[in-house]
Design an enzyme around this catalytic site. Structure first.
Site, PDB file in Angstrom:
ATOM      1  N   GLY A  10       0.792  -1.140  -0.043  1.00  0.00           N
ATOM      2  CA  GLY A  10       0.101  -0.084   0.151  1.00  0.00           C
ATOM      3  C   GLY A  10       0.857   1.082  -0.120  1.00  0.00           C
ATOM      4  N   ASP A  36       2.103  -1.725  -4.513  1.00  0.00           N
ATOM      5  CA  ASP A  36       0.588  -1.348  -4.096  1.00  0.00           C
ATOM      6  C   ASP A  36      -0.064  -1.897  -5.177  1.00  0.00           C
ATOM      7  OD1 ASP A  36      -0.253   1.516  -2.988  1.00  0.00           O
ATOM      8  OD2 ASP A  36      -1.634   1.101  -4.612  1.00  0.00           O
ATOM      9  N   HIS A 133     -13.448  11.055  11.007  1.00  0.00           N
ATOM     10  CA  HIS A 133     -12.180  10.751  10.293  1.00  0.00           C
ATOM     11  C   HIS A 133     -12.272  11.798   8.872  1.00  0.00           C
ATOM     12  CE1 HIS A 133     -11.330   7.486  12.795  1.00  0.00           C
ATOM     13  NE2 HIS A 133     -10.159   7.250  12.246  1.00  0.00           N
ATOM     14  N   LYS A 137     -11.947   7.857   4.056  1.00  0.00           N
ATOM     15  CA  LYS A 137     -12.017   6.667   4.644  1.00  0.00           C
ATOM     16  C   LYS A 137     -13.022   5.732   4.179  1.00  0.00           C
ATOM     17  CE  LYS A 137     -11.627   4.661   9.301  1.00  0.00           C
ATOM     18  NZ  LYS A 137     -10.623   3.859   8.879  1.00  0.00           N
TER      19      LYS A 137
HETATM   20  N1  LIG Z   1      -3.905   0.905  12.419  1.00  0.00           N
HETATM   21  C1  LIG Z   1      -3.458   2.322  12.381  1.00  0.00           C
HETATM   22  O1  LIG Z   1      -2.916   3.018  13.148  1.00  0.00           O
HETATM   23  C2  LIG Z   1      -4.007   2.937  11.096  1.00  0.00           C
HETATM   24  C3  LIG Z   1      -4.675   2.327  10.135  1.00  0.00           C
HETATM   25  N2  LIG Z   1      -5.133   2.917   8.902  1.00  0.00           N
HETATM   26  C4  LIG Z   1      -5.940   2.036   8.225  1.00  0.00           C
HETATM   27  O2  LIG Z   1      -5.092   1.577   6.975  1.00  0.00           O
HETATM   28  C5  LIG Z   1      -5.509   1.449   5.669  1.00  0.00           C
HETATM   29  C6  LIG Z   1      -5.165   2.417   4.515  1.00  0.00           C
HETATM   30  O3  LIG Z   1      -5.400   3.485   4.998  1.00  0.00           O
HETATM   31  P1  LIG Z   1      -4.937   4.699   4.096  1.00  0.00           P
HETATM   32  O4  LIG Z   1      -3.500   4.605   3.713  1.00  0.00           O
HETATM   33  O5  LIG Z   1      -5.532   6.010   4.616  1.00  0.00           O
HETATM   34  O6  LIG Z   1      -5.782   4.433   2.498  1.00  0.00           O
HETATM   35  P2  LIG Z   1      -5.204   4.872   1.184  1.00  0.00           P
HETATM   36  O7  LIG Z   1      -6.571   4.304   0.258  1.00  0.00           O
HETATM   37  O8  LIG Z   1      -4.698   6.151   1.302  1.00  0.00           O
HETATM   38  O9  LIG Z   1      -4.034   3.758   0.847  1.00  0.00           O
HETATM   39  C7  LIG Z   1      -4.428   2.463   0.608  1.00  0.00           C
HETATM   40  C8  LIG Z   1      -3.416   2.179  -0.419  1.00  0.00           C
HETATM   41  O10 LIG Z   1      -3.153   0.653  -0.557  1.00  0.00           O
HETATM   42  C9  LIG Z   1      -3.162   0.386  -1.926  1.00  0.00           C
HETATM   43  N3  LIG Z   1      -3.890  -1.046  -2.144  1.00  0.00           N
HETATM   44  C10 LIG Z   1      -5.058  -1.393  -2.486  1.00  0.00           C
HETATM   45  N4  LIG Z   1      -5.250  -2.823  -2.563  1.00  0.00           N
HETATM   46  C11 LIG Z   1      -3.925  -3.289  -2.429  1.00  0.00           C
HETATM   47  C12 LIG Z   1      -3.353  -4.663  -2.703  1.00  0.00           C
HETATM   48  N5  LIG Z   1      -4.033  -5.795  -2.732  1.00  0.00           N
HETATM   49  N6  LIG Z   1      -2.028  -4.491  -2.702  1.00  0.00           N
HETATM   50  C13 LIG Z   1      -1.342  -3.579  -2.538  1.00  0.00           C
HETATM   51  N7  LIG Z   1      -1.853  -2.367  -2.374  1.00  0.00           N
HETATM   52  C14 LIG Z   1      -3.123  -2.151  -2.312  1.00  0.00           C
HETATM   53  C15 LIG Z   1      -4.078   1.324  -2.603  1.00  0.00           C
HETATM   54  O11 LIG Z   1      -3.857   1.514  -3.971  1.00  0.00           O
HETATM   55  C16 LIG Z   1      -3.643   2.518  -1.779  1.00  0.00           C
HETATM   56  O12 LIG Z   1      -2.438   3.167  -2.341  1.00  0.00           O
HETATM   57  C17 LIG Z   1      -7.288   1.561   6.062  1.00  0.00           C
HETATM   58  O13 LIG Z   1      -7.608   0.476   6.401  1.00  0.00           O
HETATM   59  C18 LIG Z   1      -6.807   2.397   7.273  1.00  0.00           C
HETATM   60  O14 LIG Z   1      -8.246   2.560   8.183  1.00  0.00           O
HETATM   61  C19 LIG Z   1      -4.871   4.063   8.651  1.00  0.00           C
HETATM   62  C20 LIG Z   1      -4.129   5.085   9.448  1.00  0.00           C
HETATM   63  C21 LIG Z   1      -3.771   4.390  10.703  1.00  0.00           C
HETATM   64  O1  LIG Z   2      -8.513   5.192   8.008  1.00  0.00           O
HETATM   65  C1  LIG Z   2      -7.573   5.964   8.791  1.00  0.00           C
HETATM   66  O2  LIG Z   2      -7.628   7.131   8.694  1.00  0.00           O
HETATM   67  C2  LIG Z   2      -7.794   5.468  10.380  1.00  0.00           C
HETATM   68  N1  LIG Z   2      -7.929   4.032  10.452  1.00  0.00           N
HETATM   69  C3  LIG Z   2      -7.886   3.566  11.309  1.00  0.00           C
HETATM   70  C4  LIG Z   2      -9.077   2.997  12.232  1.00  0.00           C
HETATM   71  O3  LIG Z   2     -10.023   2.735  11.402  1.00  0.00           O
HETATM   72  O4  LIG Z   2      -9.303   2.955  13.288  1.00  0.00           O
HETATM   73  C5  LIG Z   2      -6.923   3.909  12.649  1.00  0.00           C
HETATM   74  C6  LIG Z   2      -7.015   5.706  12.665  1.00  0.00           C
HETATM   75  O5  LIG Z   2      -8.397   5.740  13.183  1.00  0.00           O
HETATM   76  C7  LIG Z   2      -6.961   6.254  11.275  1.00  0.00           C
END
Ligand SMILES: NC(=O)C1=CN([C@@H]2O[C@H](COP(=O)(O)OP(=O)(O)OC[C@H]3O[C@@H](n4cnc5c(N)ncnc54)[C@H](O)[C@@H]3O)[C@@H](O)[C@H]2O)C=CC1
Ligand SMILES: O=C(O)C1=N[C@H](C(=O)O)C[C@H](O)C1
Length: 247
Positions: A10, A36, A133, A137
């Site tokens: 990703g 990605d 958020h 998202k």
């Molecule tokens: N655990 C944490 O602390 C956090 C978790 N998240 C979670 O992380 C995930 C991603 O969030 P964002 O970066 O904001 O989303 P985003 O949409 O900006 O990025 C996701 C990326 O993954 C790529 N992608 C999709 N399917 C794929 C695959 N099969 N193989 C490789 N790449 C692939 C997309 O093309 C995109 O570039 C969400 O589920 C979000 O809720 C986000 C922020 C913090």
């Molecule tokens: O999608 C996000 O941005 C985030 N995803 C995670 C969640 O679903 O809890 C972590 C954080 O809130 C940011």
């Protein structure tokens, strides 16, 4: 000691791109590969640890590949139900040396907020969560809010506390939020926001609010880098950064 070779899944996304920068700036680790959507997972073959921030629909296939290849995984992608976690445990049975860390939130303050909510839950029958958020998202409610609700429900069960009631008899669909176990969760999506959560408890003549705000995605990076360093020494499945922080 040779640097930890880190792959990022990703890597073009909001979180993935921030992780690539963080790994490049961190001591003792280097980027081995970035992948990605639409690119082959085989590029990750030389990585020791892979970080996944992709999409709930993609993460299980990614994880199965990583476990099969004997690559440790640090996963921030949301969408992990109990059933999904059990599937990951099943895969790990044939690869007991592999470590997988799945955390709904890697920000220190969010992890602490969840722990504080868990501690408060037995003292308050009534609790509701508001998560806020950015409007890009994909999932609602957030993984963090769902996990917080589960922790509150579990703490109440263990303490024998029945969830509080309210007098609502007439409701516009969704006005009282989604029920996760027995906790109501309200999701707000607005441009300008990053990631925010408020946990509200109500008691006799008082309320308690626990709030966390991620104002920048850099807030998640210390936790992700800690996960990359620690996951190699923690075989099996670890759920939640609180376990790595020994909270
Ligand atoms: N655990 C944490 O602390 C956090 C978790 N998240 C979670 O992380 C995930 C991603 O969030 P964002 O970066 O904001 O989303 P985003 O949409 O900006 O990025 C996701 C990326 O993954 C790529 N992608 C999709 N399917 C794929 C695959 N099969 N193989 C490789 N790449 C692939 C997309 O093309 C995109 O570039 C969400 O589920 C979000 O809720 C986000 C922020 C913090
Ligand atoms: O999608 C996000 O941005 C985030 N995803 C995670 C969640 O679903 O809890 C972590 C954080 O809130 C940011």
């Amino acid at each position: 000691m040779s640097p930890i070779r880190v792959g990022v899944l990703g890597a073009q996304g909001r979180m993935g791109a921030t992780v690539v920068q963080a790994v490049e700036g961190a001591a003792g680790m280097e980027i081995a590969a970035t992948v990605d959507a639409g690119e082959s997972l085989s590029a990750l073959a030389g990585a020791e640890v892979v970080v996944d921030f992709t999409h709930p629909d993609a993460v299980m296939d990614n994880l199965r590949f990583l476990v099969e290849q004997g690559i440790h995984a640090v996963v921030g992608t949301t969408g992990f139900t109990g059933e999904r976690l059990e599937t990951v445990r099943e895969w790990l049975r044939s690869k007991p040396e592999v470590g997988v860390l799945i955390a709904p939130n890697f920000a220190l303050g969010a992890v602490l907020a969840m722990r504080f909510a868990q501690q408060a839950a037995r003292f308050y029958a009534s609790a509701e969560i508001i998560e806020l958020h950015h409007n890009r998202k994909a999932d609602a409610p957030s993984g963090t809010a769902a996990h917080t609700a589960e922790l509150i429900a579990q703490a109440r069960r263990e303490a024998g506390v029945q969830p509080g009631t309210d007098a609502t008899t007439s409701e516009v669909d969704g006005a009282r939020g989604a029920l996760i176990e027995d906790v109501r969760v309200h999701s707000v999506r607005l441009p300008g926001l990053v990631a925010h959560e408020e946990i509200l408890f109500g008691g006799e003549g008082e309320t308690l609010s626990i709030r966390h705000d991620s104002l920048d995605r850099v807030s998640f990076m210390a936790g992700v880098l800690l996960g990359v360093r620690e996951v190699r020494t923690r075989p099996g499945l670890t759920v939640g950064l609180e376990n790595v922080l020994d909270l």
